[in-house]
Design an enzyme around this catalytic site. Structure first.
Site, PDB file in Angstrom:
ATOM      1  CG  LEU A   1      31.999  44.538  27.950  1.00 32.37           C
ATOM      2  CD1 LEU A   1      31.083  43.616  27.176  1.00 32.37           C
ATOM      3  CD2 LEU A   1      31.732  45.996  27.610  1.00 32.37           C
TER       4      LEU A   1
ATOM      5  CB  THR B   1      34.140  39.498  36.917  1.00 36.85           C
ATOM      6  OG1 THR B   1      35.566  39.588  36.810  1.00 36.85           O
ATOM      7  CG2 THR B   1      33.794  38.416  37.938  1.00 36.85           C
TER       8      THR B   1
ATOM      9  CE  LYS C   1      38.414  38.743  39.095  1.00 38.04           C
ATOM     10  NZ  LYS C   1      38.201  39.626  37.952  1.00 38.04           N
TER      11      LYS C   1
END
Length: 312
Positions: A68, A99, A174
């Site tokens: 998403l 993220t 991330k």
């Protein structure tokens, strides 16, 4: 869980679409959900089954994979009306590649666990080209048994998968990745502007720079594209990366860690996005240093598209 579980996929965008295609190619029964069915027409034509709601996707699948766009989309798809969480049960596994803030992942994992399901935050890096070739890198957070259950599926589109730690740890790494990407893109933009002013041969300069300590994936990507104005659609946009930068700020603020280089880079992204250039490729950050705009830099090019797909 069978060797080839039924896989539900939501978020088949620039990154998700090639990932879902590779799952189909691996022989999985694939169910997909999209608010706009036309966006997943290529998947349904290839054999995927379209379902109407995220809840139905969860109810009819063994594993639900999401890719998403942002936190808003995650909240809506997992927790909204007819959302995924309300339909999961014991034995389900949720894997989300988007993220967003790690705190959101931890909240989703808690709600999934209350229903007997597992949750893995599994952001990826490598961008659309590596998604197509199946060479993404995945950094995952979650319980070891949940990560190991997801690993065979991740192998369809990831060259490397790493279990970083508990839920949220994959997203934390991330965000470190996105901090570095942001700074490296901004540095590449400045390097491109300086090379342009000096009249240096771009291809030769790139060969030299990429052979030594200055080398980076973003320098390789951005030169010489940074010196070629373009409004072509892309999967790695200024606005997409700018949106993720909010989560980097949130994490660093929570840790009371004052960042100094990142905010300077972020300011360029923010000003270009606010000026309407969010849909431009990240290489076009160098437009902030165009000679005709130097008195007002950073400045956006006119008539920029408006999409904001995350840079990976």
């Amino acid at each position: 869980m069978s060797a080839l579980p039924r896989v539900g996929f939501v978020g088949a965008g620039v990154m998700g679409l090639p990932m879902a295609r590779r799952l189909l190619a691996a022989g999985h029964r694939l169910l997909v959900h999209a608010r706009t069915p036309a966006k997943v027409a290529a998947l349904t034509e290839a054999g995927a089954e379209l379902v109407e709601t995220p809840a139905q996707l969860a109810a009819d699948s063994d594993v639900i994979i999401g890719c998403l766009l942002d936190e808003k989309a995650v909240q809506e798809v997992y927790l909204g009306q007819d959302g995924i969480i309300a339909a999961v049960h014991a034995g389900h596994l949720l894997v989300e590649h988007g993220t967003f803030a790690p705190r959101v992942a931890r909240g989703l994992a808690e709600q999934a666990a209350d229903r007997g399901a597992g949750f893995v935050d599994a952001p990826v890096t490598g961008g659309p080209p590596r998604a197509h070739s199946g060479k993404l890198t995945c950094m995952a957070g979650g319980r070891t048994e949940h990560f190991e259950a997801a690993r065979p599926l991740l192998a369809a589109y990831c060259r490397e998968t790493f279990h970083v730690g508990p839920v949220g740890a994959g997203l934390e790494l991330k965000l470190v990745n996105q901090l570095l990407v942001s700074v490296h893109v901004a540095a590449a933009a400045e390097a491109a502007a300086l090379m342009d002013r000096l009249g240096l041969p771009v291809e030769l300069a790139k060969r030299v720079l990429m052979s030594g300590w200055a080398a980076s994936a973003m320098l390789d990507y951005c030169l010489p594209a940074a010196l070629t104005p373009s409004a072509a659609p892309t999967g790695a946009t200024i606005g997409g990366l700018s949106a993720v930068q909010d989560a980097v700020d949130e994490v660093s603020s929570a840790l009371d860690l004052p960042l100094r280089v990142f905010p300077a880079a972020r300011q360029i992204f923010t000003r270009l996005t606010d000026a309407g250039a969010g849909g431009r490729d990240i290489a076009q950050l160098a437009r902030a240093y165009d000679r005709e705009h130097s008195a007002h830099a950073p400045h956006a090019p006119a008539h920029a598209p408006s999409s904001t797909v995350e840079a990976n």
